[in-house]
Design an enzyme around this catalytic site. Structure first.
Site, PDB file in Angstrom:
ATOM      1  CD  GLN A 119      -2.633   1.073   2.657  1.00 48.42           C
ATOM      2  OE1 GLN A 119      -2.147   0.563   3.652  1.00 48.42           O
ATOM      3  NE2 GLN A 119      -3.844   1.604   2.652  1.00 48.42           N
ATOM      4  N   GLY A 120       0.612   2.166  -0.924  1.00 46.71           N
ATOM      5  CA  GLY A 120       1.364   3.418  -0.990  1.00 46.71           C
ATOM      6  C   GLY A 120       0.470   4.596  -0.652  1.00 46.71           C
ATOM      7  CE1 TYR A 121      -4.334   4.100  -0.843  1.00 44.26           C
ATOM      8  CE2 TYR A 121      -5.635   4.856   1.023  1.00 44.26           C
ATOM      9  CZ  TYR A 121      -5.572   4.339  -0.253  1.00 44.26           C
ATOM     10  OH  TYR A 121      -6.725   4.068  -0.920  1.00 44.26           O
ATOM     11  CB  SER A 122       1.490   6.637   5.193  1.00 42.03           C
ATOM     12  OG  SER A 122       0.357   6.171   5.840  1.00 42.03           O
TER      13      SER A 122
ATOM     14  CD  GLU B 148     -17.148  -6.020   4.451  1.00 42.92           C
ATOM     15  OE1 GLU B 148     -16.911  -6.123   5.668  1.00 42.92           O
ATOM     16  OE2 GLU B 148     -18.242  -6.322   3.967  1.00 42.92           O
TER      17      GLU B 148
ATOM     18  CG  ASN C 293      -7.384   4.114  18.798  1.00 37.49           C
ATOM     19  OD1 ASN C 293      -7.457   3.627  17.658  1.00 37.49           O
ATOM     20  ND2 ASN C 293      -7.351   3.364  19.883  1.00 37.49           N
ATOM     21  CD  GLU C 294      -4.736   9.606  19.561  1.00 38.59           C
ATOM     22  OE1 GLU C 294      -4.235   9.060  18.547  1.00 38.59           O
ATOM     23  OE2 GLU C 294      -4.680   9.095  20.688  1.00 38.59           O
TER      24      GLU C 294
END
Lengths: 398, 378, 398, 378
Positions: A126-129, A244, A384-385
C-alpha cells in the site's frame, strides 16, 4: 432479539471449522500461536490453501471469485480463523485493492489483476502514507506527471507494510498541483521492479522489519495503470478506507489471545499458587474479558445493522478504538504475567527452527516484543485520535 | 524543608549529565546496548573515574555518598541517558550487599567494584520466584571445608560478564520461609557455575546462572548464616530507589522529546500541539510525572527511616513509577504516531526502558500489595 | 534536600496544635467531622476565635492585622486546622477581597473595610461569575453606569457562595461597553442592602442551599466603592484569581477525609471481616493514599519554590487538578464503603440537634450528599479543563 | 442473529415511552420523588393499566411477558423517565419471588400486584449483609401454628408503603450459610412489624423494617423450607437485569442532554462542543454507553441459560453498568459545569440515579469478584 446465529450460520461455522481442522497446517498454527514470525512463503502457502477452497477473497462478489458471503458469515470465518491460530490474510491485494478494482477499475484491469491477486502472482503493498503526512492522508506530495503514455512518478511513501515482499504497489499520487488538497489526487498501480523504485526497511522498536519506506525517482508507469479517473483518486482512497471494517475490532484475535493469556496464567505461579488465582491479576483478566464479551456483542450489532441495510460508517470507529484497546490490554497483561522474564529478548527464538531451550517459560519469548509491536494498533489505520474526531463529527454532531 | 540538593550532589549530577550528553549519545548507546558484551568497559572505567560509582557508596566503603539522595541523583541522570552499564547489578545490589554484610576481607572487594576494575552481580531471583524476596529454592550445604551450592538464578543483570556473584541460597527451611537464607560470594569461574547470557529487550544483557555442586570455602559466606533476608531487603530497597530515579530521568527525557515533537510536527497545516485533546493529555502526563518525582523524593528521604516507613515509601514509589512509567511510555509513543514505533528514534528506547523497569524488583501489583501488607497509613 | 520542617516550623506547628486543642470548640469540630452543616453563627464564631489570636487573615501583612507568616507556616496552619476538623475560613473577605484592597485599594478603603473583615462587621461574597459566562470570567455583562457620584448597576451574578449570609458583595462590572473584553471592566463594592439587590437561592443536587443568584436592578453604588481605576478592574480580578493558591490542593482536608474513610472501613464488615481487609477495597484506599502522599510532597515543593522566590503560577493548576481528584476519589470511596446505606438520605440528620437514631451506620448520613456536593471541586474556581489549558499554555508552551 | 425487539415489545416500549414523556415530565417526577409517599398511587394505577407491570410477569402468572428482554425493555424506558414507582420492589423482586416459589394460594396474590392494587416489597437485605445474598441473620422459629420471625431488614424499597413483605429468614444454620434460608410472606400490618421510612437521595423512599416476634401462620412459608437461596438468587438476578436496563435508559438520557448542551452552550464565543478535548471525552463516553448496552443485551439473553452462564452474564453487566454509570454521571456533570450541579436541571437527578444504581444489588467490586468466582471464561 436473538443473539444466536441461525442454523444456517451455525452450519457454516461447522464447515469452516472442519476446513481449518483439515487444511490449516499445524506448522503454521503453531507459529501463530507461539507468536513466531511468519515468512513470505508461510503467508503464500496459507493464501493458496484458502484460494483453492474459494475462500481467499471473502469480500469479493462471486463473479470475480469471491464466495458471496454475508456479513455474518465473514464474521464467523474471521472469528474461526483467529481461534484456530490461522495466519492472517495479507490484506493489501485481497481486501484493499481488490474491492477498489471491482468498483472503479476498468474491465481490462479487473481481468488482468484480480486473478493474479487470488493465485498469488502479485504481492501488493500500500502506498498511502507519506512522511510528514501522518493521519492527514490527503496531504499527498508524491507526484505523477503525464508524459505521453506514461506517468513519471517522484516522491516517497512510508509505513509500507510487508513492502519488502511486494512486486506491486498501489499509490495515491498528485496529478494536479493546482487543485485543492483532495482533488488532484490519482490512484496508480506501480510495478516495484521498475527502475527508480527503492525499498528501504524501517526497523520498529521491537527490532522487527515489517514496514518500509518506498522511494520513487522518475519511475515510469504506463497510463493504463491509472484506476478510475485522473484526479479522482480520492474517491478510491475513501472507499478503500471505509470498506468492510466489520472485522476491525479483531474480536477473534482477542479471544484467541485471551485464551493464551489464561493458559499461561494458570501455569505460572505467584507465591506458590497459580497467577490466575491472584486476586489482583484475576481482576485484571476479568475486566478485559468482560469488556471483550461486550465488544463481541457490539460488533455483532454493527454487523446486524449492516445486514439490515444500515451503514457501519462511524460505528466502525468505535469498534476500532475499543477493539485495539482490548488487544493492547491483553498483550500488556501477557507481558505482565511474565514477571522478570519479560525483559530477556532472544530474537532468534521467534524464528522457525529455533530449538534451543527457551529463556524462562516457553511462552515468554514473544511477550514483550508483541506488547511493543501492538502499540501500532492504536496508531495505524487511522489513529484512535482520528477515530474520536470521526465519532465526534459523524455520530455526535459536534 | 528544602528541595535543593547539596552542592556536592548538584556538581556530581551536572558533571555526569554533561559526560553523558557528550560521550553517550544515542548512536553510541545503541551500539553498546546491543553489543555482545552488553556494556562498554571503556565507558565504565570513565564513569568510575568521574566518581559515579563511588557516589553510590559511603565513606566507610571508600566511596563518598551512598545515601538515598546520592542514589537518586546518579540514577536520574543515568535514566536520562539510558545508560546500560552495570550500575544496578554491580554497584547497588552486589556492592551494596557486600557493604552491608561483609567482613573486613570481603569489604576489601569493594575497591575493585568502585574503581570499575571488577564487575560483580547479584544472583538472587530464581525462575519461579517472580518478585518475592523469600522464594529462594537454591540450596547451600555445609561441608567440612565450606559450602556446596545447587540451584538456578534467573535474569541476573550482566550475569555473563560479572567476575563475582553474590548468590542467595537456602541453608535451612523451605522455599518461602523468611529465615534460613544466606548470601555467598562466588567467583564466576568456580567449577559448576554455568551462565547463559542473552540480550534484554530494553538494551544490555542478563543471564541465567546455574549452580551445580559449586564448592566454595567457609569464607564465602557473606553475613550471618540464615539471616540474609534483612540484608537482601535492604539492598533490594536501594535497588528499587535506583530504578525509580532512573525511571524518572527517562520519563523527563521522553516527555521533553514528545513536547518538542508536538511543537514542531505539523498536520492538517498546524502544529499537532495546537490540538486541545493532545494538550490536555500532555497536561495530565506532566502532572503524573511531577507526582512520580515526589514519590522518588519521598522514597529517598525514607531510606534512613525505620523498616516500615522505608519499605512503605519504597513500595509507594515503585508502584507509582510502574504505573506512571508505563503510561508515559504508551502516551509518548501514541502522541508521536508511527515514528514513535521506530528503532531509529531514541524515544522508542526510552519507552522500552520505562516499561521494563516495572518488571525489575517488583511491579505495580506487587508493590501495591506490599504497601498494604506494611499497613495503610496516611 | 530535606523534607523535614525546620525546628522553628515544628515549634510553630506545636503552637497551632495547642491553640486548636484549647480554642476550637468541640461542638464545631464534631459537626465538621460528621459532615454536618455549619450555620452562619458557627462560621462567625470560628472567625472570631481566630481573629482574637491574630490568625484570621494569614495572608495579610502585619501592618493590616495579618500574622506575617511565610508560605510554610500557612501550609502548616491550614494543614493542622484540617486535621483538627476546624471549620474552614470563609474566604471571600479574608482571602480574596482583603489582599485586593491591600494591593489596589486606596488608604480610605483599607482603613474602612479591612478591620470590618477581621471583626466580622461585614460578610462578603463574590460577584464574579455570570450566567452564560462559566469559565470565561471576562465575559462580564453586568453594567455600571456613572451618574454623578454614584454608579448605577444592572445585571446578574451567579454561583455566589454563601451570598445568603452576606451584606456586601465585590463585583466585576462593565463600565465601558466599547472596550475590548477585558478592558472596560471595573471592580466595585456593593452593599447588598441597597434597593434593587435581590438574592435568590440555587439549590444544588444534594438539596443544599450553598450558592445563589444575585440580581441588580438600578442599584446605586457610591463612586468611592470603586477599587483601583475605572476600567482596570481586570487587574484586580486576575490578582485575586492567582493570589495565594498554595493551599489549593487541600492536602489537609484529604488527609482528614482519608482518616475518616479508614476508620469507617475498619468498622464496616464485608463477608464477615472488616471492609479495609477486603483486597479490592484496600487496593482502592492504598492507591489514593499513595497519590495523596505524593501530592503532599508536590505541594511542599511548590511552597518551597515560592519561598525561594519562584512563582507558583501554573503549578497551582496542577495542584488544583490532582488535589480535587484526590478529594473526589476519597468521597467516592466513602460513599462506596456504605454499600446499600449510601442511598438513604435524611437531610435533617446533617443539621445540628438531630438526635434520632441514624439510618444505617452513624457515618453514612452525609456520605452520598458529600460525594455529590464534591463534584463542584473540579468545576468551581476554574474548572479542571481550564486548568489543563493553563498548564498547556504556561508550562508546556503548546 | 437479530437485534430487533419483537413487535409486541416495541409497541410496549413505544407506548410506555410516550406515556412517560407526556405524563411524567420532570416537574411531576420531582414532586413525586420527594413526596411523603415516595411514589404516585395514581400513576402506578395508570402504569398497571398500560400493562407495564403485567409485562414483567409470564402468562402463567397472569402477565404477558416476564422474559429477560421484557424486563429490559420496560426498565430501559423507566430509566429514561427516572420513574420512582415500585416496579423493582413490588413487581420484580417480591412479585418475582412469589411467582417463582409460590403455591396456588400465594400465586393468587399476584393479581393484585399486577393490577396495581397491592404494593409488595422484598425485605431481604440486612444492616450487615452488604450485597451478600446468604448473609441472612434474621431468624424464623417454627411454632405449633406457624412461625415467629425476629430480625432487621435494611433499605427495603418502598418498605413503608408496601402491604405485603416477602421476608427472608434463617430457619437453620449460621449467618453466611447457603442452606437454611427460607422466605415468608408477611402482611405489613402484622403485630411486631415496625417500619421506619425515609427518602432516598435519588428520589423515592425506602425503609428499615424491624421484625420483633412476628407470628405468621404455616401458610406464610414461600417455597421449600431452608431452600430459598436459589429463589433469591434468581429473583435478585432479574432485579440486576432490571437495574442494568434502567441505568442504560438513564445513561442515554444523560448523554443526550449533555450533547445538546455542548451544541448550544457558548463560551469564549463558540459552542463548547467545538473544543476537541470535550469532543474526545464525549466520544469515549458514547463508546462506553454502547458497550454497556451490549452488556445489558448479553445479560437479558442469558436469563434462560444455566446458572453459571446466567450469573456470569449478570455480574458482567452489573459490573459494567456500575463502572460506566458512574463515569457517565461524573462526566455529564463535569461537561455541564456549575449548572450540572443544580437541582433544577434534570441531568443532576439522572446523575444521582446512575450512581445509586451501583449501590443496589451489588456494586462494581462485588460483581467483579462474583464474576471471577463463577469462573473466568472467554
Amino acid at each position: 432479539m436473538d443473539l444466536n446465529f441461525t442454523p444456517e450460520e451455525e452450519a457454516f461455522r461447522s464447515e469452516v471449522r472442519a476446513f481449518l481442522a483439515d487444511k490449516l497446517p499445524k506448522r503454521l498454527s503453531d507459529k501463530v500461536r507461539a507468536g513466531k514470525h511468519l515468512g513470505k512463503a508461510d503467508m503464500e502457502e496459507w493464501h493458496a490453501i484458502l484460494n483453492s477452497r474459494g475462500w481467499l477473497a471473502s469480500h469479493w462478489p462471486g463473479q470475480w471469485g469471491g464466495p458471496g458471503w454475508k456479513a455474518a458469515q465473514k464474521f464467523i470465518f474471521d472469528h474461526e480463523c483467529a481461534l484456530a491460530h490461522a495466519p492472517r490474510i495479507v490484506p493489501f491485494g485481497v481486501n484493499m485493492l481488490g474491492p477498489v478494482l471491482i468498483k472503479y477499475g476498468n474491465e481490462a484491469q479487473k481481468r488482468h489483476w484480480l486473478p493474479r491477486i487470488l493465485d498469488g502472482s502479485d504481492w501488493w503493498c500500500q502506498g498511502y502514507s507519506e512522511p510528514g503526512a501522518g493521519s492527514d492522508l490527503a496531504a499527498v506530495k508524491t507526484t505523477a506527471v503525464r508524459a505521453g503514455d506514461h506517468y513519471v512518478v517522484n516522491g516517497q511513501k512510508t509505513w509500507t507494510t510487508l513492502g519488502q515482499h511486494a512486486n506491486m504497489i498501489f499509490c495515491l499520487v498528485r496529478t494536479n498541483k493546482e487543485a485543492k488538497k483532495q482533488e488532484g489526487i490519482s490512484f496508480l498501480l506501480v510495478d516495484m521492479n521498475s527502475p527508480g523504485v527503492e525499498v528501504r526497511p524501517i526497523i520498529t522498536l521491537d527490532g522487527e522489519h515489517e514496514v518500509n519506506e518506498v522511494f520513487f525517482t522518475d519511475v515510469r508507469v504506463p497510463v493504463e495503470n491509472l484506476v478510475g479517473e485522473e484526479n479522482k483518486g480520492w474517491t478510491c482512497a475513501k472507499f478503500l478506507l471505509t470498506y468492510e471494517r466489520t472485522n476491525i475490532a479483531g474480536v477473534g484475535f482477542s479471544i484467541a489471545a485471551l485464551e493464551r493469556l489464561k493458559q499461561v496464567a494458570t501455569k505460572l505461579q505467584r507465591r506458590g499458587r497459580p497467577l490466575i488465582e491472584d486476586p489482583a491479576f484475576a481482576a485484571r483478566i476479568a475486566r478485559v474479558e468482560i469488556e471483550l464479551k461486550n465488544m463481541k456483542t457490539t460488533n455483532l450489532r454493527v454487523i446486524a445493522a449492516v445486514a439490515g441495510g444500515g451503514v457501519p460508517g462511524a460505528e466502525s470507529s468505535m469498534l476500532k478504538i475499543r477493539g485495539t484497546q482490548i488487544r493492547q490490554e491483553i498483550s500488556s497483561l501477557y507481558r505482565r504475567a511474565m514477571g522478570p522474564y519479560a525483559q530477556p529478548f532472544v530474537a532468534e527464538a521467534l524464528q522457525e527452527g529455533f530449538d534451543a531451550q527457551p529463556i524462562g517459560p516457553a511462552d515468554a519469548a514473544s511477550a514483550s516484543a508483541q506488547y511493543f509491536n501492538n502499540r501500532k494498533l492504536s496508531i495505524f489505520g487511522g489513529s484512535n485520535e482520528v477515530q474520536r474526531n470521526i465519532i465526534s463529527k459523524m455520530i455526535l454532531g459536534l | 524543608m528544602n528541595f535543593q540538593h547539596t552542592d556536592d550532589r548538584r556538581m556530581l549530577a551536572d558533571s555526569l549529565g554533561r559526560f553523558i550528553s557528550e560521550q553517550y549519545g544515542f548512536e553510541i548507546r545503541d551500539k553498546i546496548a546491543k553489543s555482545a558484551r552488553g556494556y562498554s568497559q571503556e565507558l565504565w572505567q570513565q564513569f568510575a573515574e568521574l566518581g559515579v560509582i563511588g557516589a553510590l557508596f559511603g565513606e566507610q566503603q571508600g566511596g563518598f555518598g551512598g545515601q538515598g539522595f546520592d542514589i537518586a541523583v546518579v540514577f536520574e541522570a543515568l535514566g536520562r541517558g539510558l545508560v546500560v552499564e552495570p550500575f544496578l547489578g554491580s554497584a547497588v545490589l552486589a556492592g551494596g550487599a557486600i557493604a552491608a554484610a561483609g567482613n573486613e576481607a570481603q569489604q576489601a572487594l569493594l575497591a575493585g567494584i568502585i574503581n570499575g576494575s571488577v564487575i560483580a552481580t547479584f544472583a538472587h531471583g530464581e525462575p519461579d520466584s517472580r518478585y518475592e524476596l523469600s522464594q529462594v529454592a537454591c540450596r547451600a550445604k555445609r561441608t567440612s571445608t565450606g559450602w556446596v551450592l545447587d540451584g538456578a538464578k534467573a535474569v541476573v543483570p550482566h550475569g555473563e560478564q560479572a567476575e563475582l556473584l553474590v548468590v542467595s541460597a537456602r541453608t535451612s527451611g523451605a522455599v518461602g520461609d523468611e529465615a534460613g537464607i544466606s548470601l555467598f560470594i562466588v567467583p564466576a569461574g568456580a567449577p559448576g557455575v554455568t551462565r547463559r547470557g542473552y540480550p534484554n529487550i530494553d538494551g544490555g544483557r542478563a543471564a541465567e546462572v546455574s549452580l551445580g555442586g559449586v564448592a566454595v570455602g567457609a569464607e564465602a559466606l557473606l553475613g550471618d548464616e540464615g539471616e540474609a533476608l534483612a540484608v537482601i531487603e535492604k539492598v533490594v530497597g536501594t535497588g528499587i530507589l535506583a530504578l525509580c530515579a532512573e525511571s524518572l530521568g527517562a520519563m523527563d527525557a521522553a516527555k521533553e522529546a514528545t513536547l518538542e515533537y508536538l511543537r514542531t510536527r505539523k498536520q492538517f497545516g498546524v502544529p499537532i500541539g495546537s490540538f486541545q485533546a493532545l494538550q490536555h493529555r500532555m497536561a495530565d502526563m506532566l502532572l503524573e510525572v511531577e507526582q512520580a518525582r515526589s514519590a522518588v523524593i519521598n522514597a529517598a528521604a525514607a531510606m534512613d527511616g525505620g523498616r516500615v516507613v522505608r519499605e512503605r515509601a519504597l513500595s509507594a514509589a515503585k508502584f507509582t513509577i510502574g504505573r506512571v512509567g508505563t503510561l508515559v511510555a504508551e502516551e509518548c509513543i501514541q502522541l508521536h504516531g508511527g515514528i514513535g514505533m521506530t528503532w531509529e528514534l531514541p524515544l522508542a528506547h526510552y519507552a522500552k526502558r520505562l516499561v521494563m523497569i516495572d518488571h525489575q524488583l517488583g511491579d505495580e501489583d506487587h508493590h501495591l500489595e506490599r504497601y498494604i501488607e506494611f499497613g495503610l497509613a496516611a
